[in-house]
Design a protein around this motif. Sequence first.
Motif, PDB file in Angstrom:
ATOM      1  N   ALA A 144     -48.426  34.098  45.001  1.00 24.19           N
ATOM      2  CA  ALA A 144     -47.103  34.264  45.609  1.00 24.19           C
ATOM      3  C   ALA A 144     -45.976  33.636  44.799  1.00 24.19           C
ATOM      4  O   ALA A 144     -44.808  33.912  45.073  1.00 24.19           O
ATOM      5  N   TYR A 145     -46.272  32.771  43.832  1.00 21.75           N
ATOM      6  CA  TYR A 145     -45.188  32.238  43.017  1.00 21.75           C
ATOM      7  C   TYR A 145     -44.530  33.368  42.221  1.00 21.75           C
ATOM      8  O   TYR A 145     -45.200  34.233  41.661  1.00 21.75           O
ATOM      9  N   LEU A 146     -43.195  33.304  42.161  1.00 24.07           N
ATOM     10  CA  LEU A 146     -42.421  34.278  41.395  1.00 24.07           C
ATOM     11  C   LEU A 146     -41.711  33.573  40.254  1.00 24.07           C
ATOM     12  O   LEU A 146     -41.591  32.339  40.233  1.00 24.07           O
ATOM     13  N   THR A 147     -41.212  34.333  39.314  1.00 21.61           N
ATOM     14  CA  THR A 147     -40.490  33.772  38.187  1.00 21.61           C
ATOM     15  C   THR A 147     -39.347  34.694  37.800  1.00 21.61           C
ATOM     16  O   THR A 147     -39.312  35.867  38.180  1.00 21.61           O
ATOM     17  N   GLY A 148     -38.389  34.156  37.055  1.00 23.06           N
ATOM     18  CA  GLY A 148     -37.248  34.942  36.614  1.00 23.06           C
ATOM     19  C   GLY A 148     -36.281  34.077  35.840  1.00 23.06           C
ATOM     20  O   GLY A 148     -36.481  32.860  35.699  1.00 23.06           O
ATOM     21  N   ASP A 149     -35.209  34.667  35.373  1.00 24.52           N
ATOM     22  CA  ASP A 149     -34.210  33.931  34.600  1.00 24.52           C
ATOM     23  C   ASP A 149     -33.009  33.513  35.429  1.00 24.52           C
ATOM     24  O   ASP A 149     -32.198  32.699  34.984  1.00 24.52           O
ATOM     25  N   THR A 150     -32.889  34.066  36.636  1.00 29.47           N
ATOM     26  CA  THR A 150     -31.811  33.689  37.556  1.00 29.47           C
ATOM     27  C   THR A 150     -32.396  33.589  38.961  1.00 29.47           C
ATOM     28  O   THR A 150     -32.848  34.603  39.510  1.00 29.47           O
ATOM     29  N   PRO A 151     -32.426  32.417  39.574  1.00 28.37           N
ATOM     30  CA  PRO A 151     -33.007  32.285  40.913  1.00 28.37           C
ATOM     31  C   PRO A 151     -32.075  32.824  41.988  1.00 28.37           C
ATOM     32  O   PRO A 151     -30.856  32.905  41.780  1.00 28.37           O
ATOM     33  N   PRO A 152     -32.609  33.216  43.137  1.00 29.49           N
ATOM     34  CA  PRO A 152     -31.753  33.648  44.247  1.00 29.49           C
ATOM     35  C   PRO A 152     -30.838  32.513  44.691  1.00 29.49           C
ATOM     36  O   PRO A 152     -31.169  31.332  44.539  1.00 29.49           O
ATOM     37  N   PRO A 153     -29.685  32.831  45.248  1.00 30.39           N
ATOM     38  CA  PRO A 153     -28.771  31.785  45.719  1.00 30.39           C
ATOM     39  C   PRO A 153     -29.280  31.122  46.995  1.00 30.39           C
ATOM     40  O   PRO A 153     -30.003  31.723  47.785  1.00 30.39           O
ATOM     41  N   GLY A 154     -28.906  29.864  47.164  1.00 35.61           N
ATOM     42  CA  GLY A 154     -29.167  29.164  48.412  1.00 35.61           C
ATOM     43  C   GLY A 154     -30.598  28.733  48.631  1.00 35.61           C
ATOM     44  O   GLY A 154     -31.000  28.536  49.777  1.00 35.61           O
ATOM     45  N   ILE A 155     -31.374  28.546  47.560  1.00 36.79           N
ATOM     46  CA  ILE A 155     -32.755  28.112  47.719  1.00 36.79           C
ATOM     47  C   ILE A 155     -33.016  26.905  46.826  1.00 36.79           C
ATOM     48  O   ILE A 155     -32.213  26.544  45.970  1.00 36.79           O
ATOM     49  N   ARG A 156     -34.160  26.292  47.024  1.00 33.94           N
ATOM     50  CA  ARG A 156     -34.643  25.227  46.135  1.00 33.94           C
ATOM     51  C   ARG A 156     -35.588  25.890  45.143  1.00 33.94           C
ATOM     52  O   ARG A 156     -36.670  26.338  45.504  1.00 33.94           O
ATOM     53  N   ALA A 157     -35.166  25.965  43.880  1.00 37.18           N
ATOM     54  CA  ALA A 157     -35.954  26.612  42.836  1.00 37.18           C
ATOM     55  C   ALA A 157     -36.309  25.580  41.772  1.00 37.18           C
ATOM     56  O   ALA A 157     -35.814  24.446  41.782  1.00 37.18           O
ATOM     57  N   PHE A 158     -37.144  25.985  40.805  1.00 35.20           N
ATOM     58  CA  PHE A 158     -37.707  25.038  39.860  1.00 35.20           C
ATOM     59  C   PHE A 158     -37.482  25.522  38.428  1.00 35.20           C
ATOM     60  O   PHE A 158     -38.069  26.511  37.996  1.00 35.20           O
ATOM     61  N   ARG A 159     -36.595  24.811  37.714  1.00 35.62           N
ATOM     62  CA  ARG A 159     -36.300  25.163  36.326  1.00 35.62           C
ATOM     63  C   ARG A 159     -37.413  24.628  35.425  1.00 35.62           C
ATOM     64  O   ARG A 159     -37.717  23.431  35.432  1.00 35.62           O
ATOM     65  N   VAL A 160     -38.022  25.509  34.660  1.00 36.07           N
ATOM     66  CA  VAL A 160     -39.158  25.148  33.819  1.00 36.07           C
ATOM     67  C   VAL A 160     -38.670  24.531  32.512  1.00 36.07           C
ATOM     68  O   VAL A 160     -37.806  25.094  31.842  1.00 36.07           O
ATOM     69  N   PHE A 161     -39.212  23.348  32.163  1.00 32.89           N
ATOM     70  CA  PHE A 161     -38.909  22.824  30.823  1.00 32.89           C
ATOM     71  C   PHE A 161     -40.156  22.603  29.980  1.00 32.89           C
ATOM     72  O   PHE A 161     -40.052  22.342  28.785  1.00 32.89           O
ATOM     73  N   GLU A 162     -41.352  22.701  30.555  1.00 28.83           N
ATOM     74  CA  GLU A 162     -42.594  22.697  29.776  1.00 28.83           C
ATOM     75  C   GLU A 162     -43.631  23.487  30.569  1.00 28.83           C
ATOM     76  O   GLU A 162     -43.670  23.400  31.799  1.00 28.83           O
ATOM     77  N   HIS A 163     -44.476  24.253  29.901  1.00 30.06           N
ATOM     78  CA  HIS A 163     -45.604  24.854  30.587  1.00 30.06           C
ATOM     79  C   HIS A 163     -46.722  25.121  29.595  1.00 30.06           C
ATOM     80  O   HIS A 163     -46.489  25.222  28.378  1.00 30.06           O
ATOM     81  N   GLY A 164     -47.938  25.171  30.132  1.00 27.92           N
ATOM     82  CA  GLY A 164     -49.094  25.406  29.283  1.00 27.92           C
ATOM     83  C   GLY A 164     -50.368  25.346  30.092  1.00 27.92           C
ATOM     84  O   GLY A 164     -50.336  25.224  31.326  1.00 27.92           O
ATOM     85  N   PRO A 165     -51.534  25.449  29.461  1.00 24.20           N
ATOM     86  CA  PRO A 165     -52.809  25.413  30.178  1.00 24.20           C
ATOM     87  C   PRO A 165     -52.964  24.115  30.971  1.00 24.20           C
ATOM     88  O   PRO A 165     -52.536  23.042  30.531  1.00 24.20           O
ATOM     89  N   TYR A 166     -53.567  24.233  32.123  1.00 20.67           N
ATOM     90  CA  TYR A 166     -53.750  23.060  32.973  1.00 20.67           C
ATOM     91  C   TYR A 166     -54.897  22.191  32.476  1.00 20.67           C
ATOM     92  O   TYR A 166     -56.011  22.678  32.261  1.00 20.67           O
ATOM     93  N   SER A 167     -54.624  20.923  32.275  1.00 21.90           N
ATOM     94  CA  SER A 167     -55.662  19.916  32.062  1.00 21.90           C
ATOM     95  C   SER A 167     -55.042  18.573  32.372  1.00 21.90           C
ATOM     96  O   SER A 167     -53.848  18.344  32.095  1.00 21.90           O
ATOM     97  N   GLU A 168     -55.830  17.676  32.926  1.00 22.16           N
ATOM     98  CA  GLU A 168     -55.303  16.360  33.281  1.00 22.16           C
ATOM     99  C   GLU A 168     -54.842  15.605  32.044  1.00 22.16           C
ATOM    100  O   GLU A 168     -53.838  14.890  32.064  1.00 22.16           O
ATOM    101  N   LYS A 169     -55.568  15.760  30.939  1.00 25.29           N
ATOM    102  CA  LYS A 169     -55.193  15.077  29.699  1.00 25.29           C
ATOM    103  C   LYS A 169     -53.816  15.533  29.226  1.00 25.29           C
ATOM    104  O   LYS A 169     -52.954  14.722  28.884  1.00 25.29           O
ATOM    105  N   ASN A 170     -53.597  16.861  29.217  1.00 20.63           N
ATOM    106  CA  ASN A 170     -52.296  17.384  28.792  1.00 20.63           C
ATOM    107  C   ASN A 170     -51.167  16.906  29.708  1.00 20.63           C
ATOM    108  O   ASN A 170     -50.054  16.626  29.253  1.00 20.63           O
ATOM    109  N   LEU A 171     -51.470  16.837  30.998  1.00 24.10           N
ATOM    110  CA  LEU A 171     -50.443  16.429  31.953  1.00 24.10           C
ATOM    111  C   LEU A 171     -50.049  14.971  31.739  1.00 24.10           C
ATOM    112  O   LEU A 171     -48.865  14.620  31.851  1.00 24.10           O
ATOM    113  N   ARG A 172     -51.001  14.109  31.457  1.00 23.88           N
ATOM    114  CA  ARG A 172     -50.663  12.706  31.199  1.00 23.88           C
ATOM    115  C   ARG A 172     -49.717  12.590  30.008  1.00 23.88           C
ATOM    116  O   ARG A 172     -48.759  11.806  30.033  1.00 23.88           O
ATOM    117  N   VAL A 173     -49.986  13.383  28.970  1.00 23.02           N
ATOM    118  CA  VAL A 173     -49.122  13.375  27.788  1.00 23.02           C
ATOM    119  C   VAL A 173     -47.715  13.836  28.152  1.00 23.02           C
ATOM    120  O   VAL A 173     -46.705  13.236  27.748  1.00 23.02           O
TER     121      VAL A 173
END
Length: 389
Positions: free
Chosen positions: A303-332
């Motif tokens: 159900a997560y959606l993505t885009g370059d412009t979020p809808p108005p009047g909501i709490r959205a999440f601006r991405v500044f890093e993303h990649g494969p999930y691993s606890e080691k990577n997240l600690r870094v």
Amino acid sequence: MPYHFTLDDVAFLRSGAGSAALAACSSLPLTDKTRIADVAAVRRIAPDHAAAVLETVVLRRKSSAKLDSAGSWLFTGDALQQASATLVARHRASRLAGRDVHDVTCSVGADLVEIARVAAKALGSDLDEVRLAMARHNAAEAGVSPALLRADALRPVSRSSVVVADPARRDSAGRRAWKPGEFLPPLDGLVEAYPGRELSVKCAPGLDFSIAPWADEVELVSLDGQVREACLWRGVDSTVSRRATVLRSDGAQWTVTDADPDEIPVREPGEWIVDPDGAVVRAGLVRHYAARHGLWQLDERIAYLTGDTPPPGIRAFRVFEHGPYSEKNLRVLLKKHDIGRLEILVRGLDIDPDALRRKLKPRGGEEATLVLTRIGRSGVAFLCRAQLT
């Protein structure tokens, strides 16, 4: 155990002496530390109805978080718990404006009051005489005058009005009923009692709606980001089969339906992650919502959606890093961005956010939101900044 009001209690609470007792007790602290002193004070003020006065003061305070202008109303604990929030009840009533409406499970009248404000004629009925007496009081306090009578919801006493119902979903011991046949009245029995009649039946949002093939429309309603209820509509100008209605306390509202376009792509992540309102997700209208706002999916099953412009009047999440999930990577990542306060959102992965936070031990001075999800068969992590758009 909740206090069980009697008709004598209601008569006292509605009297001048009762009103004076309630006013005198309304300023009591009612905290754990003052419990003994508070009870003693109520007993001095209203010795014959102390329990009823104390419970009413407590319930009126609780009602302020849900109901507007209900500070002088009467409630039972169960009735207040099941009552719709005023804005939700008002929205549903707006679909019944100008009609003759019969609320066959009117309880203390929280929904009936809003119906009576807009209906051509409003009738409320219930088997519980105490709740009916409270409904009479509450309607008078609200400045409306629906007709009220004692009747079984499964034995029709009206002929052509729209039938509104809110079956109880707890038994006499307070246990939650999950099966529609255990509702009071049972859902199927309620439908069978009014063949050919237009219906509006309030249900829990987690209900399996396939058990209601008679419903022309299923509407999910949220208020301030929390899914409050589902409503099953038969007739009443239902032109779609699924609807999500999103309400805000500031008066803003919008709706999306399965009649809206739903053609959207599945593509690489954009600049933002958008978590649709729970009513949209529960109604199965994520793609319709995305199409309206120019968003796309990360994965067609998530159900997560993505885009370059979020809808108005909501709490959205601006991405500044993303990649494969691993606890080691997240600690870094957390160390790199000096993250100490971390919100963790998860969809499509078997991860306990609280357990993961304890493992990551974020210690920095900044805050972020970690969105964890699945794209295809792989877990992906998005480190984001939450923003109100």
